[in-house]
Design a protein around this motif. Structure first.
Motif, PDB file in Angstrom:
ATOM      1  N   LEU A 125       5.230  20.307  45.038  1.00 60.87           N
ATOM      2  CA  LEU A 125       4.005  19.602  45.451  1.00 60.87           C
ATOM      3  C   LEU A 125       3.414  20.275  46.681  1.00 60.87           C
ATOM      4  O   LEU A 125       2.198  20.435  46.800  1.00 60.87           O
ATOM      5  N   ASN A 137      11.083  18.515  42.777  1.00 67.12           N
ATOM      6  CA  ASN A 137       9.631  18.660  42.595  1.00 67.12           C
ATOM      7  C   ASN A 137       8.858  18.389  43.882  1.00 67.12           C
ATOM      8  O   ASN A 137       7.662  18.618  43.936  1.00 67.12           O
ATOM      9  N   LEU A 173      -2.060  12.602  52.068  1.00 69.08           N
ATOM     10  CA  LEU A 173      -0.744  13.023  52.561  1.00 69.08           C
ATOM     11  C   LEU A 173      -0.738  13.141  54.085  1.00 69.08           C
ATOM     12  O   LEU A 173       0.247  12.793  54.739  1.00 69.08           O
ATOM     13  N   ARG A 174      -1.827  13.634  54.648  1.00 68.43           N
ATOM     14  CA  ARG A 174      -1.885  13.748  56.116  1.00 68.43           C
ATOM     15  C   ARG A 174      -1.894  12.376  56.767  1.00 68.43           C
ATOM     16  O   ARG A 174      -1.286  12.181  57.825  1.00 68.43           O
ATOM     17  N   HIS A 199     -11.883  19.792  44.806  1.00 76.86           N
ATOM     18  CA  HIS A 199     -12.302  18.555  45.473  1.00 76.86           C
ATOM     19  C   HIS A 199     -11.194  17.505  45.479  1.00 76.86           C
ATOM     20  O   HIS A 199     -10.959  16.842  46.484  1.00 76.86           O
ATOM     21  N   HIS A 230       6.079  11.172  57.411  1.00 79.80           N
ATOM     22  CA  HIS A 230       6.463  12.098  56.341  1.00 79.80           C
ATOM     23  C   HIS A 230       5.353  12.121  55.295  1.00 79.80           C
ATOM     24  O   HIS A 230       4.883  11.065  54.875  1.00 79.80           O
ATOM     25  N   ARG A 231       4.947  13.338  54.890  1.00 85.91           N
ATOM     26  CA  ARG A 231       3.818  13.458  53.969  1.00 85.91           C
ATOM     27  C   ARG A 231       4.055  12.765  52.640  1.00 85.91           C
ATOM     28  O   ARG A 231       3.152  12.178  52.055  1.00 85.91           O
ATOM     29  N   LEU A 232       5.298  12.864  52.109  1.00 86.81           N
ATOM     30  CA  LEU A 232       5.592  12.227  50.819  1.00 86.81           C
ATOM     31  C   LEU A 232       6.259  10.869  51.010  1.00 86.81           C
ATOM     32  O   LEU A 232       6.627  10.214  50.044  1.00 86.81           O
ATOM     33  N   ASN A 251      -4.822  24.457  48.150  1.00 88.07           N
ATOM     34  CA  ASN A 251      -6.014  23.619  48.327  1.00 88.07           C
ATOM     35  C   ASN A 251      -6.928  24.244  49.379  1.00 88.07           C
ATOM     36  O   ASN A 251      -6.503  25.110  50.150  1.00 88.07           O
ATOM     37  N   PRO A 252      -8.214  23.839  49.397  1.00 83.51           N
ATOM     38  CA  PRO A 252      -9.183  24.521  50.271  1.00 83.51           C
ATOM     39  C   PRO A 252      -8.845  24.435  51.763  1.00 83.51           C
ATOM     40  O   PRO A 252      -9.348  25.236  52.542  1.00 83.51           O
ATOM     41  N   LEU A 253      -8.006  23.466  52.160  1.00 80.61           N
ATOM     42  CA  LEU A 253      -7.695  23.338  53.586  1.00 80.61           C
ATOM     43  C   LEU A 253      -6.729  24.409  54.064  1.00 80.61           C
ATOM     44  O   LEU A 253      -6.790  24.839  55.208  1.00 80.61           O
ATOM     45  N   MET A 291       9.245  10.213  52.200  1.00 86.27           N
ATOM     46  CA  MET A 291      10.655  10.216  51.792  1.00 86.27           C
ATOM     47  C   MET A 291      11.513   9.442  52.781  1.00 86.27           C
ATOM     48  O   MET A 291      11.268   9.495  53.993  1.00 86.27           O
ATOM     49  N   ARG A 320      -6.444  14.497  47.999  1.00 85.12           N
ATOM     50  CA  ARG A 320      -4.989  14.304  47.995  1.00 85.12           C
ATOM     51  C   ARG A 320      -4.401  14.694  49.360  1.00 85.12           C
ATOM     52  O   ARG A 320      -3.588  13.975  49.930  1.00 85.12           O
ATOM     53  N   GLU A 321      -4.862  15.838  49.882  1.00 81.57           N
ATOM     54  CA  GLU A 321      -4.354  16.308  51.178  1.00 81.57           C
ATOM     55  C   GLU A 321      -4.669  15.295  52.282  1.00 81.57           C
ATOM     56  O   GLU A 321      -3.837  15.051  53.150  1.00 81.57           O
ATOM     57  N   ASN A 331      -0.858  10.954  43.955  1.00 79.56           N
ATOM     58  CA  ASN A 331      -0.473  11.609  42.703  1.00 79.56           C
ATOM     59  C   ASN A 331      -1.600  11.601  41.681  1.00 79.56           C
ATOM     60  O   ASN A 331      -1.828  12.598  40.992  1.00 79.56           O
ATOM     61  N   SER A 360      -8.005  18.014  45.304  1.00 78.97           N
ATOM     62  CA  SER A 360      -6.866  18.390  46.130  1.00 78.97           C
ATOM     63  C   SER A 360      -7.166  18.178  47.618  1.00 78.97           C
ATOM     64  O   SER A 360      -6.252  17.946  48.403  1.00 78.97           O
ATOM     65  N   VAL A 361      -8.453  18.212  47.991  1.00 87.88           N
ATOM     66  CA  VAL A 361      -8.801  17.880  49.382  1.00 87.88           C
ATOM     67  C   VAL A 361      -8.554  16.390  49.638  1.00 87.88           C
ATOM     68  O   VAL A 361      -7.971  16.005  50.653  1.00 87.88           O
ATOM     69  N   ASP A 383       7.876  13.427  43.464  1.00 90.34           N
ATOM     70  CA  ASP A 383       6.536  12.828  43.470  1.00 90.34           C
ATOM     71  C   ASP A 383       6.596  11.305  43.427  1.00 90.34           C
ATOM     72  O   ASP A 383       5.617  10.633  43.683  1.00 90.34           O
TER      73      ASP A 383
END
Lengths: 169, 483
Positions: A60, A56, B261-262, B252, B270-272, A67-69, B274, B257-258, B232, B254-255, B192
């Motif tokens: 993700l 998964n 991750l960044r 909104h 690592h973004r997640l 997403n908008p980016l 791991m 969330r991004e 998450n 998801s921005v 996740d």
């Protein structure tokens, strides 16, 4: 809600500049495909995602593409709900025994011409699950693979670069 | 029944098992424990096979965690727990598929993770009923599973899920693996929750070997765990709204969330995140610049999030979809020991960070949000409140992060260890037996094992069109469950 919508209109778009493919190996592979695809499509691809046993993590990052980016659709690349509407199957995971038939049937249901992109280390050669008798060890064991995008999971940027190379943008 | 638990607790614990006791029991006590559970005492946590024995983990028998182990009869038979206590049914089906022990008198003898035979779905018959088969390949970008709906018009009268499509054989691969490889596998049970799994696996190994890790490593693990939870939940809140056709929230959220991750990629590589947590500590440190970046991230989420909460709460068309939809009754959440937002939206106030505290949570301020409505809306609100708690936790960690080493090399560990760690969707449980640094047996239980069956109950009487909404509000893991 009106306030938020107004702010959105007043601000600059969040979407970032187009990334450029910089991995020579990926570029070379994609270039070969480009000629074939150019002849058929004008820079637009419909993608159907198939999880064939991923943890998964890959999904993700596929989600992040919308997403908008990153806003994948601005490139004419969009995810579709049915393999009948797809040009490309984006397959993740080491292909479990339990997903072999579903993957094969999804491939068969996709009309030609079609391409398969194997996403992530597991889809390449099974990754950390390569030795498991419950996995086949990569997408190529079931359907022909046209492009491999490496990573665990590949970042959204790597994915976009791969797709853009594919459509030759 | 108290006498049975007293008798169980009085049995001598098996040597070399930590931090909680494991006890060998006979069939009388084994069956007594099943009855004790079925009478509403304690909580069933997991059941797994191990060569000639089966193990069952329990909560509050009589306190904390305990493991009951039963040597199987010749032919590898053991008395079914599921016959008395339904939450154990799927575990017993999986035990038979994975390690070959057979529950006798089991109410459901069908295979579960093994798909080599044709599968018989439960019968649903009656006038005007029709079936809708969905999956394993879905229309959206989600994991594979099969859902068999039986409906009367638009109304769902029964949902039966068939899972196991992403069964990768993780537990079998664990056997014989060294700790480094085993940690990679644990971190890929459910992508996740990679941090939660890595912490649970590491803590179990450290408990087996009595290994003490540096203080800073504990704090960095918690920092990563809270960042994972935050990312998450932000993704989920947006996705639930999107499944009610309200795409603005998804855009909104998801921005945000991004952004998380960044920041994770910038701070830890690592973004997640791991493979950053391993037995012995953590593999990546946080420098001053990275800490500053995280503080900035917290400030930007604190500025943006309340507007989104207000938008969610004041959009009547959205509320119309989420309020009163997919109600999970508190009795069922309790019976199944449902963790995370599924349990806490239905009155079950369990959080491993508080109930079975591990460092540094025993020194941090946070509350455990609980609601009782049990609908999609309540599950969204638990996430909203969790986001606020995680923001506070991250700020406290950044403020009080101790200095020092981040890793203590584990030497040839031998022993048995158990750990429960609160991931974003609930408690992740890991049990491990290690011999000279190699894993002999490892059992990993995703919180989804005890949440998936409840989705089938919550969806009853709802319309088919509300299934994606309910499913996303549960957001159970397929990969974590299928192993």
């Amino acid at each position: 809600m009106r306030k938020l919508l107004f702010q959105t209109v007043a601000k600059k778009p969040l979407t970032e500049p187009t990334p450029v493919a910089d991995d020579p190996e990926l570029l070379a592979l994609a270039q070969k495909l480009k000629q074939k695809i150019d002849a058929t499509f004008a820079g637009s691809l419909a993608i159907r995602a198939v999880d064939a046993g991923s943890c998964n993590g890959c999904e993700l990052e596929i989600h992040a593409l919308n997403n908008p980016l990153y806003d994948l659709e601005r490139f004419g690349l969009k995810f579709v709900a049915s393999p009948r509407h797809a040009d490309v199957l984006l397959v993740t995971g080491p292909v479990t025994q339990n997903m072999r038939e579903a993957l094969q049937r999804t491939y068969d249901a996709t009309p030609a011409p079609k391409w398969v992109v194997a996403m992530g280390a597991c889809a390449g050669d099974g990754g950390v699950f390569a030795e498991s008798p419950d996995c086949l060890g990569g997408v190529e064991k079931v359907v022909p693979v046209d492009l491999f995008i490496p990573g665990c999971p590949p970042t959204p940027l790597t994915l976009i670069k791969g797709f853009l190379a594919l459509v030759g943008a | 029944m108290t006498t049975l638990i007293q008798a169980f607790a009085a049995l001598p614990p098996v040597a070399g098992h930590g931090p909680w006791p494991r006890r060998m029991v006979d069939e009388t006590i084994w069956e007594g424990l099943a009855e004790w559970l079925s009478n509403g005492h304690g909580t069933f946590l997991s059941l797994w096979g191990d060569s000639e024995a089966v193990h069952m983990a329990l909560l509050d028998a009589p306190e904390g965690v305990s493991v009951a182990s039963l040597a199987c009869r010749p032919g590898r038979f053991f008395p079914s727990v599921g016959a008395l206590h339904p939450p154990a049914i799927r575990f017993e089906r999986a035990v038979r598929d994975l390690s070959g022990q057979i529950p006798f008198d089991a109410p459901d003898a069908r295979p579960w993770l093994d798909h080599s035979q044709p599968y018989a779905f439960l019968a649903s018959e009656g006038e005007g009923l029709h079936q809708i088969p969905v999956g394993p390949v879905h229309a959206g970008i989600i994991e594979p599973g099969h859902f068999r709906f039986t409906c009367n018009g638009e109304t769902i009268v029964r949902l039966e899920a068939r899972l196991g499509y992403v069964h990768k054989g993780v537990e079998a691969l664990m056997t014989g693996a060294n700790l480094e490889r085993a940690a990679l596998l644990a971190g890929r049970c459910s992508g996740d929750s990679t941090v939660a799994y890595a912490i649970a696996f590491s803590r179990a190994v450290e408990a087996a070997g009595g290994l003490k890790i540096p203080e800073r490593a504990h704090w960095l693990r918690a920092l990563m765990a809270e960042l994972e939870r935050l990312a998450n939940h932000l993704g989920d809140i947006g996705a639930v709204c999107n499944d009610a056709a309200f795409a603005l929230m998804l855009a909104h959220c998801s921005v945000l969330r991004e952004k998380v991750l960044r920041a994770c990629a910038a701070c830890f590589g690592h973004r997640l995140m791991m493979d950053l947590v391993a037995p012995g500590g953590v593999r990546a440190d946080l420098d001053g610049e990275a800490a500053w970046r995280l503080q900035e991230l917290m400030a930007s989420i604190r500025a943006a999030f309340p507007q989104l909460v207000e938008l969610y709460d004041s959009t009547t068309s959205l509320q119309d979809r989420t309020v009163g939809t997919g109600v999970l009754k508190p009795e069922l959440a309790r019976q199944y020991g449902a963790g995370g937002f599924v349990g806490r939206a239905s009155g079950r106030a369990f959080d491993a960070r508080r109930a079975l505290p591990y460092p540094p949570y025993d020194r941090l301020r946070f509350s455990i949000p609980v609601l009782t409505e049990g609908d999609v809306n309540a599950r969204v609100w638990i996430r909203i409140k969790d986001v606020e708690q995680s923001l506070g936790l991250i700020e406290q960690i950044l403020e009080r992060l101790p200095t020092g080493d981040i890793f203590a090399e584990p030497t040839a560990i031998t022993g048995e260890g158990f750990a429960m760690v609160e991931g974003f969707r609930g408690d992740v449980l890991v049990w491990v037996r290690v011999k000279n640094g190699l894993v002999e047996r490892c059992h990993l239980r995703d919180p989804s094992w005890l949440q998936w069956p409840l989705l089938e109950a919550a969806i009853q009487g709802n319309i088919v069109a509300d299934f994606p909404l309910c499913n996303k509000s549960f957001n159970c893991s397929y990969s974590g469950h299928d192993l």
